[in-house]
Design a protein around this motif. Structure first.
Motif, PDB file in Angstrom:
ATOM      1  N   ILE A 148       9.342  -1.358  -5.853  1.00 52.73           N
ATOM      2  CA  ILE A 148       9.221  -2.143  -7.085  1.00 52.73           C
ATOM      3  C   ILE A 148       9.349  -1.196  -8.265  1.00 52.73           C
ATOM      4  CG2 ILE A 148       7.744  -3.706  -8.411  1.00 52.73           C
ATOM      5  CD1 ILE A 148       6.277  -4.299  -5.755  1.00 52.73           C
ATOM      6  N   GLN A 149      10.284  -1.509  -9.162  1.00 55.56           N
ATOM      7  CA  GLN A 149      10.460  -0.705 -10.374  1.00 55.56           C
ATOM      8  C   GLN A 149       9.853  -1.468 -11.540  1.00 55.56           C
ATOM      9  OE1 GLN A 149      14.710  -0.152 -10.427  1.00 55.56           O
ATOM     10  NE2 GLN A 149      14.547   1.780  -9.316  1.00 55.56           N
ATOM     11  N   LEU A 150       8.865  -0.848 -12.175  1.00 57.58           N
ATOM     12  CA  LEU A 150       8.173  -1.442 -13.311  1.00 57.58           C
ATOM     13  C   LEU A 150       8.327  -0.524 -14.520  1.00 57.58           C
ATOM     14  CD1 LEU A 150       4.957  -2.501 -11.392  1.00 57.58           C
ATOM     15  CD2 LEU A 150       6.776  -4.010 -12.192  1.00 57.58           C
ATOM     16  N   PRO A 151       8.088  -1.043 -15.711  1.00 58.05           N
ATOM     17  CA  PRO A 151       8.258  -0.212 -16.912  1.00 58.05           C
ATOM     18  C   PRO A 151       7.428   1.068 -16.907  1.00 58.05           C
ATOM     19  CG  PRO A 151       7.949  -2.512 -17.522  1.00 58.05           C
ATOM     20  CD  PRO A 151       7.728  -2.424 -16.049  1.00 58.05           C
ATOM     21  N   HIS A 184       6.261   2.192  -4.279  1.00 57.73           N
ATOM     22  CA  HIS A 184       6.922   2.225  -2.974  1.00 57.73           C
ATOM     23  C   HIS A 184       5.856   1.896  -1.931  1.00 57.73           C
ATOM     24  CE1 HIS A 184      10.584   4.102  -4.545  1.00 57.73           C
ATOM     25  NE2 HIS A 184       9.769   4.773  -5.335  1.00 57.73           N
ATOM     26  N   VAL A 185       6.071   0.822  -1.195  1.00 63.18           N
ATOM     27  CA  VAL A 185       5.109   0.383  -0.188  1.00 63.18           C
ATOM     28  C   VAL A 185       5.793   0.432   1.170  1.00 63.18           C
ATOM     29  CG1 VAL A 185       3.641  -1.499   0.574  1.00 63.18           C
ATOM     30  CG2 VAL A 185       4.015  -1.140  -1.875  1.00 63.18           C
ATOM     31  N   GLU A 186       5.194   1.146   2.096  1.00 65.67           N
ATOM     32  CA  GLU A 186       5.707   1.212   3.458  1.00 65.67           C
ATOM     33  C   GLU A 186       4.603   0.768   4.396  1.00 65.67           C
ATOM     34  OE1 GLU A 186       7.625   4.837   4.543  1.00 65.67           O
ATOM     35  OE2 GLU A 186       8.406   5.144   2.524  1.00 65.67           O
ATOM     36  N   GLY A 187       4.935  -0.114   5.309  1.00 65.05           N
ATOM     37  CA  GLY A 187       3.940  -0.600   6.253  1.00 65.05           C
ATOM     38  C   GLY A 187       3.133  -1.740   5.660  1.00 65.05           C
ATOM     39  N   SER A 188       1.983  -1.985   6.241  1.00 62.78           N
ATOM     40  CA  SER A 188       1.143  -3.086   5.753  1.00 62.78           C
ATOM     41  C   SER A 188       0.197  -2.566   4.680  1.00 62.78           C
ATOM     42  CB  SER A 188       0.360  -3.695   6.908  1.00 62.78           C
ATOM     43  OG  SER A 188      -0.481  -2.722   7.488  1.00 62.78           O
ATOM     44  N   VAL A 189      -0.055  -3.417   3.687  1.00 62.40           N
ATOM     45  CA  VAL A 189      -0.873  -3.043   2.540  1.00 62.40           C
ATOM     46  C   VAL A 189      -1.829  -4.183   2.239  1.00 62.40           C
ATOM     47  CG1 VAL A 189      -0.809  -2.551   0.062  1.00 62.40           C
ATOM     48  CG2 VAL A 189       0.915  -1.592   1.546  1.00 62.40           C
ATOM     49  N   PRO A 243      -3.204  -6.914   0.174  1.00 61.75           N
ATOM     50  CA  PRO A 243      -2.578  -7.656  -0.931  1.00 61.75           C
ATOM     51  C   PRO A 243      -3.338  -7.533  -2.243  1.00 61.75           C
ATOM     52  CG  PRO A 243      -2.797  -9.055   1.012  1.00 61.75           C
ATOM     53  CD  PRO A 243      -3.503  -7.772   1.307  1.00 61.75           C
ATOM     54  N   ASP A 244      -4.677  -7.480  -2.190  1.00 57.99           N
ATOM     55  CA  ASP A 244      -5.455  -7.357  -3.422  1.00 57.99           C
ATOM     56  C   ASP A 244      -5.193  -6.019  -4.110  1.00 57.99           C
ATOM     57  OD1 ASP A 244      -6.617  -9.871  -3.172  1.00 57.99           O
ATOM     58  OD2 ASP A 244      -8.287  -9.087  -1.977  1.00 57.99           O
ATOM     59  N   THR A 245      -5.112  -4.960  -3.330  1.00 54.30           N
ATOM     60  CA  THR A 245      -4.834  -3.640  -3.897  1.00 54.30           C
ATOM     61  C   THR A 245      -3.443  -3.601  -4.511  1.00 54.30           C
ATOM     62  OG1 THR A 245      -6.232  -2.635  -2.221  1.00 54.30           O
ATOM     63  CG2 THR A 245      -4.716  -1.178  -3.380  1.00 54.30           C
ATOM     64  N   LEU A 246      -2.467  -4.154  -3.808  1.00 58.24           N
ATOM     65  CA  LEU A 246      -1.099  -4.173  -4.330  1.00 58.24           C
ATOM     66  C   LEU A 246      -1.029  -4.981  -5.623  1.00 58.24           C
ATOM     67  CD1 LEU A 246       1.842  -3.365  -3.984  1.00 58.24           C
ATOM     68  CD2 LEU A 246       2.158  -5.405  -2.571  1.00 58.24           C
ATOM     69  N   ARG A 247      -1.733  -6.104  -5.690  1.00 55.31           N
ATOM     70  CA  ARG A 247      -1.729  -6.939  -6.892  1.00 55.31           C
ATOM     71  C   ARG A 247      -2.293  -6.171  -8.091  1.00 55.31           C
ATOM     72  NH1 ARG A 247      -4.600 -10.668  -5.245  1.00 55.31           N
ATOM     73  NH2 ARG A 247      -6.555 -10.032  -6.135  1.00 55.31           N
ATOM     74  N   VAL A 248      -3.398  -5.460  -7.877  1.00 53.99           N
ATOM     75  CA  VAL A 248      -4.016  -4.696  -8.972  1.00 53.99           C
ATOM     76  C   VAL A 248      -3.067  -3.603  -9.454  1.00 53.99           C
ATOM     77  CG1 VAL A 248      -5.891  -3.122  -9.553  1.00 53.99           C
ATOM     78  CG2 VAL A 248      -6.389  -5.227  -8.314  1.00 53.99           C
ATOM     79  N   VAL A 249      -2.414  -2.910  -8.521  1.00 53.80           N
ATOM     80  CA  VAL A 249      -1.469  -1.845  -8.905  1.00 53.80           C
ATOM     81  C   VAL A 249      -0.321  -2.433  -9.724  1.00 53.80           C
ATOM     82  CG1 VAL A 249       0.229  -0.217  -7.998  1.00 53.80           C
ATOM     83  CG2 VAL A 249      -2.051  -0.332  -6.993  1.00 53.80           C
ATOM     84  N   ILE A 250       0.234  -3.554  -9.282  1.00 54.74           N
ATOM     85  CA  ILE A 250       1.355  -4.173 -10.004  1.00 54.74           C
ATOM     86  C   ILE A 250       0.892  -4.638 -11.367  1.00 54.74           C
ATOM     87  CG2 ILE A 250       2.936  -6.134 -10.026  1.00 54.74           C
ATOM     88  CD1 ILE A 250       3.164  -5.766  -6.976  1.00 54.74           C
ATOM     89  N   GLN A 251      -0.294  -5.233 -11.452  1.00 60.86           N
ATOM     90  CA  GLN A 251      -0.802  -5.694 -12.750  1.00 60.86           C
ATOM     91  C   GLN A 251      -0.960  -4.537 -13.722  1.00 60.86           C
ATOM     92  OE1 GLN A 251      -4.431  -7.725 -11.792  1.00 60.86           O
ATOM     93  NE2 GLN A 251      -3.435  -9.718 -11.714  1.00 60.86           N
ATOM     94  N   CYS A 252      -1.514  -3.445 -13.239  1.00 62.65           N
ATOM     95  CA  CYS A 252      -1.753  -2.301 -14.120  1.00 62.65           C
ATOM     96  C   CYS A 252      -0.442  -1.672 -14.591  1.00 62.65           C
ATOM     97  CB  CYS A 252      -2.615  -1.266 -13.421  1.00 62.65           C
ATOM     98  SG  CYS A 252      -4.293  -1.825 -13.127  1.00 62.65           S
ATOM     99  N   LEU A 253       0.536  -1.579 -13.706  1.00 61.37           N
ATOM    100  CA  LEU A 253       1.804  -0.952 -14.069  1.00 61.37           C
ATOM    101  C   LEU A 253       2.702  -1.861 -14.881  1.00 61.37           C
ATOM    102  CD1 LEU A 253       2.647   0.992 -10.803  1.00 61.37           C
ATOM    103  CD2 LEU A 253       1.860   1.929 -12.975  1.00 61.37           C
ATOM    104  N   SER A 254       2.511  -3.175 -14.788  1.00 56.85           N
ATOM    105  CA  SER A 254       3.400  -4.079 -15.508  1.00 56.85           C
ATOM    106  C   SER A 254       2.951  -4.338 -16.940  1.00 56.85           C
ATOM    107  CB  SER A 254       3.541  -5.403 -14.754  1.00 56.85           C
ATOM    108  OG  SER A 254       2.294  -6.056 -14.692  1.00 56.85           O
ATOM    109  N   ARG A 255       1.813  -3.838 -17.339  1.00 57.53           N
ATOM    110  CA  ARG A 255       1.331  -4.049 -18.721  1.00 57.53           C
ATOM    111  C   ARG A 255       1.850  -3.013 -19.647  1.00 57.53           C
ATOM    112  NH1 ARG A 255      -4.532  -6.160 -17.137  1.00 57.53           N
ATOM    113  NH2 ARG A 255      -3.725  -7.979 -16.208  1.00 57.53           N
TER     114      ARG A 255
END
Length: 131
Positions: free
Chosen positions: A104-107, A112-117, A119-131
């Motif tokens: 996922i490329q964010l501003p 980069h996610v490999e394997g199982s992750v 979902p709550d942790t991934l959501r928080v990371v995406i939220q923080c990086l997308s702001r």
């Protein structure tokens, strides 16, 4: 008759600073995005660390004005797969499902996610990086 007058200093009741929802959200987002500990961030804002953990729970439950569990749609680009690799994969299906790779490329950075992750942790990371 002699009288003795004593003066005692009475300390006023402790005054607590009331934080606005925006201030709470800003402090919580700082704990989620920076590499600093919650205790360190709490000290810098003169807040008890337990209070910050409570605000984080409220934030993730959507009680600080932003629904932390709500999904936001982001633009997605799907890269083309080489046709020969698709034919090989169709000819020999894997015995067990193999974990995939997500890029996922964010501003503010790439994820980069490999394997199982989680979902709550991934959501928080995406939220923080997308702001």
């Amino acid at each position: 008759m002699d009288t003795v007058t004593e003066f005692t200093e009475v300390k006023g009741a402790r005054k607590y600073r009331r934080r606005t929802v925006d201030e709470k959200r800003q402090i919580v987002e700082e704990t989620l995005s920076s590499g600093r500990s919650v205790a360190e961030i709490a000290r810098s804002h003169e807040v008890n660390a337990n209070q910050v953990f409570d605000w984080r729970k409220q934030y993730l439950d959507g009680r600080l004005g932003v629904n932390g569990r709500e999904c936001a749609l982001l633009p997605v680009t799907v890269n083309e797969v080489n046709d020969s690799s698709v034919d090989e994969a169709a000819a020999c299906p894997p015995a067990a499902p193999s974990p995939g790779i997500i890029r996922i490329q964010l501003p503010r950075g790439d994820v980069h996610v490999e394997g199982s992750v989680d979902p709550d942790t991934l959501r928080v990371v995406i939220q923080c990086l997308s702001r």
